[in-house]
Design a protein around this motif. Structure first.
Motif, mmCIF file in Angstrom:
data_model
loop_
_atom_site.group_PDB
_atom_site.id
_atom_site.type_symbol
_atom_site.label_atom_id
_atom_site.label_comp_id
_atom_site.label_asym_id
_atom_site.label_seq_id
_atom_site.Cartn_x
_atom_site.Cartn_y
_atom_site.Cartn_z
ATOM 1 N N LYS A 237 0.828 -1.206 0.000
ATOM 2 C CA LYS A 237 0.000 0.000 0.000
ATOM 3 C C LYS A 237 0.864 1.259 0.000
ATOM 4 C CE LYS A 237 -3.807 -0.335 2.268
ATOM 5 N NZ LYS A 237 -4.860 -0.388 3.329
ATOM 6 N N VAL A 238 1.954 1.233 0.751
ATOM 7 C CA VAL A 238 2.858 2.382 0.788
ATOM 8 C C VAL A 238 3.587 2.524 -0.545
ATOM 9 C CG1 VAL A 238 4.795 3.459 1.989
ATOM 10 C CG2 VAL A 238 3.174 2.052 3.268
ATOM 11 N N TYR A 239 4.047 1.401 -1.066
ATOM 12 C CA TYR A 239 4.737 1.412 -2.365
ATOM 13 C C TYR A 239 3.843 2.034 -3.440
ATOM 14 C CZ TYR A 239 6.896 -0.334 -6.643
ATOM 15 O OH TYR A 239 7.464 -0.421 -7.887
ATOM 16 N N VAL B 264 -1.407 14.850 -1.660
ATOM 17 C CA VAL B 264 -1.174 13.678 -0.797
ATOM 18 C C VAL B 264 -2.405 12.781 -0.793
ATOM 19 C CG1 VAL B 264 -0.807 12.945 1.589
ATOM 20 C CG2 VAL B 264 0.555 14.829 0.629
ATOM 21 N N TRP B 265 -3.589 13.378 -0.703
ATOM 22 C CA TRP B 265 -4.842 12.609 -0.687
ATOM 23 C C TRP B 265 -5.015 11.831 -1.991
ATOM 24 C CZ3 TRP B 265 -9.505 12.953 -3.498
ATOM 25 C CH2 TRP B 265 -10.621 12.332 -2.922
ATOM 26 N N LYS B 266 -4.749 12.466 -3.134
ATOM 27 C CA LYS B 266 -4.886 11.795 -4.433
ATOM 28 C C LYS B 266 -3.859 10.672 -4.599
ATOM 29 C CE LYS B 266 -6.839 15.753 -6.921
ATOM 30 N NZ LYS B 266 -6.642 16.779 -7.987
ATOM 31 N N SER B 267 -2.748 10.776 -3.899
ATOM 32 C CA SER B 267 -1.722 9.739 -3.983
ATOM 33 C C SER B 267 -2.108 8.499 -3.188
ATOM 34 C CB SER B 267 -0.385 10.292 -3.467
ATOM 35 O OG SER B 267 0.054 11.380 -4.244
ATOM 36 N N TYR B 268 -2.702 8.704 -2.016
ATOM 37 C CA TYR B 268 -3.021 7.581 -1.134
ATOM 38 C C TYR B 268 -4.446 7.050 -1.288
ATOM 39 C CZ TYR B 268 0.991 6.901 2.001
ATOM 40 O OH TYR B 268 2.197 6.538 2.540
ATOM 41 N N PRO C 246 -6.535 6.108 -3.711
ATOM 42 C CA PRO C 246 -6.868 4.914 -4.500
ATOM 43 C C PRO C 246 -6.508 3.605 -3.801
ATOM 44 C CG PRO C 246 -5.769 6.547 -5.871
ATOM 45 C CD PRO C 246 -5.623 7.009 -4.453
ATOM 46 N N TYR C 247 -5.710 3.668 -2.750
ATOM 47 C CA TYR C 247 -5.234 2.455 -2.085
ATOM 48 C C TYR C 247 -5.770 2.335 -0.663
ATOM 49 C CZ TYR C 247 -2.386 3.407 -6.087
ATOM 50 O OH TYR C 247 -1.998 3.725 -7.367
ATOM 51 N N GLY C 248 -6.915 3.000 -0.434
ATOM 52 C CA GLY C 248 -7.639 2.805 0.813
ATOM 53 C C GLY C 248 -7.245 3.702 1.962
ATOM 54 N N VAL C 249 -6.404 4.690 1.743
ATOM 55 C CA VAL C 249 -6.032 5.639 2.793
ATOM 56 C C VAL C 249 -6.577 6.998 2.378
ATOM 57 C CG1 VAL C 249 -4.157 6.677 4.119
ATOM 58 C CG2 VAL C 249 -3.920 4.344 3.248
ATOM 59 N N ASN C 250 -7.723 7.400 2.978
ATOM 60 C CA ASN C 250 -8.381 8.635 2.533
ATOM 61 C C ASN C 250 -8.405 9.721 3.602
ATOM 62 O OD1 ASN C 250 -10.614 7.991 4.293
ATOM 63 N ND2 ASN C 250 -11.378 6.600 2.711
ATOM 64 N N PHE C 251 -7.778 9.465 4.738
ATOM 65 C CA PHE C 251 -7.653 10.445 5.825
ATOM 66 C C PHE C 251 -9.013 10.970 6.290
ATOM 67 C CE2 PHE C 251 -3.906 10.735 3.031
ATOM 68 C CZ PHE C 251 -2.948 10.256 3.911
ATOM 69 N N GLY C 252 -10.002 10.090 6.237
ATOM 70 C CA GLY C 252 -11.320 10.418 6.787
ATOM 71 C C GLY C 252 -12.336 10.919 5.795
ATOM 72 N N ILE D 293 4.976 14.668 12.218
ATOM 73 C CA ILE D 293 5.359 13.673 11.218
ATOM 74 C C ILE D 293 4.488 12.444 11.435
ATOM 75 C CG2 ILE D 293 7.219 12.165 10.395
ATOM 76 C CD1 ILE D 293 9.213 14.310 11.274
ATOM 77 N N ALA D 294 3.998 11.859 10.350
ATOM 78 C CA ALA D 294 3.073 10.726 10.467
ATOM 79 C C ALA D 294 3.501 9.599 9.549
ATOM 80 C CB ALA D 294 1.646 11.164 10.157
ATOM 81 N N ARG D 295 3.140 8.401 9.961
ATOM 82 C CA ARG D 295 3.304 7.207 9.131
ATOM 83 C C ARG D 295 1.909 6.636 8.926
ATOM 84 N NH1 ARG D 295 8.265 4.067 10.913
ATOM 85 N NH2 ARG D 295 9.164 5.797 9.744
ATOM 86 N N PRO D 296 1.207 7.024 7.856
ATOM 87 C CA PRO D 296 -0.209 6.657 7.706
ATOM 88 C C PRO D 296 -0.433 5.161 7.536
ATOM 89 C CG PRO D 296 0.584 7.755 5.734
ATOM 90 C CD PRO D 296 1.652 7.896 6.760
ATOM 91 N N VAL D 297 0.567 4.431 7.047
ATOM 92 C CA VAL D 297 0.445 2.975 6.937
ATOM 93 C C VAL D 297 1.607 2.363 7.715
ATOM 94 C CG1 VAL D 297 0.366 0.982 5.396
ATOM 95 C CG2 VAL D 297 -0.605 3.178 4.651
ATOM 96 N N LYS D 298 1.299 1.735 8.842
ATOM 97 C CA LYS D 298 2.353 1.141 9.691
ATOM 98 C C LYS D 298 2.400 -0.358 9.484
ATOM 99 C CE LYS D 298 2.416 4.634 13.321
ATOM 100 N NZ LYS D 298 2.341 4.887 14.757
#
Length: 298
Positions: free
Chosen positions: A158-160, A193-197, A199-205, A293-298
């Motif tokens: 997901k991060v890749y 950042v939102w458009k990057s993540y 599509p892969y299930g990370v929409n920040f709410g 600083i955040a790591r949205p996918v751990k």
């Protein structure tokens, strides 16, 4: 009368150096009392220089001849000034194979590859690198007597995909606009950042509209995605591609979470990609004061 018989020769008559790096013509077997009488001359000095001790530099890709006059004879060396190229991407998925094969080397010297920690990745003699375990290691590439080392990162899928999407968007050179941020070919810092993540299930709410940078940070805080700032701030070696860096407003207060007004994505090797008032571009991470600083996918 003292007579010394010599047999001068070049240690190597095929030499190479990467642009703006020095190489050296080495003579052996010459008379010991004639060292100061060795003369080095190039067939052409355009973008090329050879010094009195045989050290040479090239400032453009070229092949030159260096003539060495020693003990009454002339020796000849062929010199190639090269600009080797290799794959720039530093991210891999676990199990993925990526070629870092070098092009543009002289062929006079071997090209070698070495992984710092083989627990995380392996590399073949021709530069085929495989991600083995999530984490970070170094890859060192040596060509034409110059070595370059950089981090390679083995990321979760997901991060890749998120980092790859961010880099793909950057290549399209979208226009910066806060008013049109949700349209195709337009971004601001947080919608990028939102458009990057997304599509892969990370929409920040929000699945339909990109939150502000401050709201993305706030969401990361609620989801326990924030990293300890004192541990990570200013320390690129602790970050991983896909991590998010939030910056404070340069002056004054904006009334938002942690006074945040900008966000960027870390992509590895001391580099971020972000939309900062123009189009999307790469930059140095620590150019502003960091708020979180955040790591949205751990």
């Amino acid at each position: 009368m003292h007579i010394q018989i010599s047999n001068p020769r070049l240690k190597n008559n095929k030499l190479a150096t990467v642009l703006y790096n020095e190489g050296k013509v080495e003579v052996e077997g010459n008379s010991t009392n004639g060292q100061e009488r060795i003369i080095y001359r190039a067939d052409n000095n355009h973008n090329f220089y050879v010094s009195d001790d045989g050290t040479f530099y090239g400032y453009a890709k070229q092949t030159r001849k260096i003539y060495v006059y020693v003990d009454g004879i002339c020796l000849e060396a062929t010199v190639k000034c090269t600009d080797p190229q290799y794959r720039a991407s530093c991210i891999l998925k676990k199990g993925q194979k990526v070629s870092y094969k070098v092009s543009g080397a002289s062929g006079y010297t071997p090209v070698t590859y070495k992984v710092g920690n083989t627990k995380y990745a392996s590399v073949s003699s021709n530069g085929l690198t495989k991600g083995k375990k999530y984490g970070r290691t170094t890859l060192t590439i040596s060509a034409d007597n110059v070595s370059v080392s950089f981090n390679i990162y083995i990321l979760k899928s997901k991060v890749y995909k998120g980092v790859s999407k961010a880099q793909a968007i950057c290549k399209t050179k979208p226009r910066y606009s806060q008013a049109k941020r949700m349209r195709k070919d337009y971004v601001d810092c947080s919608s990028f950042v939102w458009k990057s993540y997304k599509p892969y299930g990370v929409n920040f709410g929000s699945k339909s509209y990109a939150p502000t940078a401050a709201d993305i940070a706030k969401w990361c805080g609620k989801k326990k995605k924030l990293l300890k700032l004192s541990t990570y701030n200013g320390k690129s070696d602790r970050l991983l591609p896909g991590d998010l860096i939030f910056y404070r407003k340069r002056s004054g207060k904006n009334g938002r979470y942690k006074n945040i007004d900008h966000i960027a994505m870390y992509v590895g090797n001391d580099t971020i990609v972000h939309a900062d008032g123009s189009s999307v571009s790469y930059s140095y991470p620590w150019y502003r004061k960091v708020a979180a600083i955040a790591r949205p996918v751990k």
